[in-house]
Enzyme design. Structure first.
Site, PDB file in Angstrom:
ATOM      1  N   SER A 117     -47.208  47.439  19.740  1.00  0.00           N
ATOM      2  CA  SER A 117     -48.026  46.397  19.020  1.00  0.00           C
ATOM      3  C   SER A 117     -48.858  45.763  19.926  1.00  0.00           C
ATOM      4  O   SER A 117     -48.499  45.398  20.892  1.00  0.00           O
ATOM      5  CB  SER A 117     -46.719  45.438  18.613  1.00  0.00           C
ATOM      6  OG  SER A 117     -47.366  43.988  18.090  1.00  0.00           O
ATOM      7  N   TYR A 141     -40.962  39.377  19.589  1.00  0.00           N
ATOM      8  CA  TYR A 141     -41.131  40.581  19.096  1.00  0.00           C
ATOM      9  C   TYR A 141     -41.936  41.505  19.841  1.00  0.00           C
ATOM     10  O   TYR A 141     -41.550  42.708  20.222  1.00  0.00           O
ATOM     11  CB  TYR A 141     -42.024  40.408  17.594  1.00  0.00           C
ATOM     12  CG  TYR A 141     -42.635  41.621  17.312  1.00  0.00           C
ATOM     13  CD1 TYR A 141     -41.830  42.780  16.824  1.00  0.00           C
ATOM     14  CD2 TYR A 141     -44.011  41.613  17.112  1.00  0.00           C
ATOM     15  CE1 TYR A 141     -42.509  43.879  16.274  1.00  0.00           C
ATOM     16  CE2 TYR A 141     -44.586  42.855  16.591  1.00  0.00           C
ATOM     17  CZ  TYR A 141     -43.865  43.907  15.975  1.00  0.00           C
ATOM     18  OH  TYR A 141     -44.495  45.114  15.587  1.00  0.00           O
ATOM     19  N   LYS A 145     -40.985  45.395  21.749  1.00  0.00           N
ATOM     20  CA  LYS A 145     -41.919  46.325  21.756  1.00  0.00           C
ATOM     21  C   LYS A 145     -42.225  46.796  23.239  1.00  0.00           C
ATOM     22  O   LYS A 145     -42.377  48.089  23.365  1.00  0.00           O
ATOM     23  CB  LYS A 145     -43.225  45.958  20.999  1.00  0.00           C
ATOM     24  CG  LYS A 145     -42.733  46.027  19.539  1.00  0.00           C
ATOM     25  CD  LYS A 145     -42.671  47.283  18.797  1.00  0.00           C
ATOM     26  CE  LYS A 145     -42.235  47.264  17.249  1.00  0.00           C
ATOM     27  NZ  LYS A 145     -42.193  48.605  16.781  1.00  0.00           N
TER      28      LYS A 145
END
Ligand code: UFG
Length: 336
Positions: A117, A141, A145
């Site tokens: 991402s 998040y 990743k």
């Protein structure tokens, strides 16, 4: 060729499955249906309902199916939620990938394409963002990743597992023929939420902050059509099978739009008034993310077919008009 798609019932995963099947691949899906939709599962794919963190379950899948390559979408992916539930994100995203790599190694499966991402970069000093920019995530998040990428890197060196890490910017749109589209519950993404306002399912959209250091004060993002995005996964598989070395690529449009510009674009496409109000900033949001997509174009031979934001929104709108309440629950897609 048999491709295992982890998270193949999710928004991006399901579009990838349709594309793989269009291109003659055999597809095996694993999805725990926590955020995926049964209705998004292609009828020609073989489906296993389960969680990638369950090693025995995953080993059964690898035992039953002759897997030639893996595409890994199975992860929690919401910036805002990741700040409220960090441990859930570390468990599903990081531990899940750990189990997957162990099983791939055990079964001698050597090729994986996986979803990373733009969130790995954090707040960039300049845009567009190139792949070698520093990675200092501003949310959990993005951190998970980044950890997944690092696990891939060291596993590649130790076990010879080849990977392509695809750093997605903001994915939007739906399959152009409106067979499948974006359906999260609850929905938190900007474009589908604004479309809910157009469908009169929501009174207004809340803009999360208009005091950012951008030209109109709202956050800027780079929106990429889901069909362009999934094309890159097939190119990445092809790249690995042609002996390409493990690498990381940005997938974006090389163009940014502010939240206000997206609202304006939705007005143009839907011809609906879109009332909005200004709310507070959402924790973890960087102010601006715009990709350089040169590397994917040059090395993978990727092309972006849907460059115009109106065309991306138009495809999303077509699906949402046909499916105002999302996928029919517990049914397979109406087109299967
Ligand atoms: N936004 C609003 N109001 C809303 C929803 C969103 O103002 O009701 C804003 C957000 O603050 C952000 C922009 O619209 O500035 C886009 O937000 P999304 O929730 O649609 O998407 P994100 O940028 O948070 O995240 C998405 C994916 C991530 C991915 C990231 C990469 O969900 O998985 O893009 O840029 F990492």
């Amino acid at each position: 060729m048999n491709i295992l798609v982890l998270g193949g019932a999710g928004y991006i995963g399901s579009h990838a499955v349709y594309n793989l099947i269009d291109n003659g691949f055999n597809v095996v899906i694993v999805d725990n249906l926590k955020t995926g939709n049964k209705g998004a599962i292609h009828s020609k794919a073989k489906f296993y309902d389960g969680d990638i963190r369950n090693k025995n379950f995953l080993k059964t899948v690898f035992k039953n199916e002759k897997i030639d390559g893996v595409i890994h979408f199975a992860a929690n992916s919401l910036v805002g939620e990741s700040m409220q539930k960090p441990l859930e994100y570390f468990s599903n995203n990081v531990f899940g990938t750990h189990v997957l790599l162990e099983v791939m190694n055990e079964f001698n499966v050597k090729n994986i394409v996986f979803s990373s991402s733009a969130a790995v970069y954090g707040e960039p000093e300049v845009v567009p963002i190139f792949e070698d920019f520093s990675t200092i995530p501003t949310n959990t998040y993005g951190e998970t990743k980044l950890m997944m990428e690092k696990m891939m890197k060291w596993s590649s060196l130790a076990y010879g597992i080849n990977y392509v890490s695809l750093r997605y910017f903001n994915v939007a749109g739906a399959r152009s023929n409106a067979e499948i589209g974006e359906d999260h519950s609850p929905e938190t993404h900007l474009i589908p939420l604004i479309l809910k306002v157009a469908l009169n399912q929501m009174k207004e959209i809340t803009i999360y902050g208009n005091d950012y250091d951008t030209y109109d004060g709202t956050c800027i993002r780079d929106y990429i059509h889901v069909e362009d995005l999934v094309d890159a996964h097939l190119l990445a598989l092809n790249y690995l099978y042609s002996g390409g070395k493990s690498d990381t690529f940005n997938l974006g449009n090389n163009r940014g739009y502010s939240v206000l510009e997206i609202i304006e674009a939705v007005r143009r496409v839907t011809k609906h008034q879109i009332p909005f109000k200004i709310g507070t900033r959402r924790a973890g949001d960087p102010s601006i993310l715009i990709a350089s997509n040169e590397k994917a174009k040059k090395i993978l031979g990727w092309t972006v077919k849907h460059e115009e934001i109106d065309s991306i929104i138009n495809d999303a709108w077509n699906w949402h008009k046909l499916n105002p309440t999302g996928f029919k629950k517990n049914l397979t897609s109406q087109f299967n």
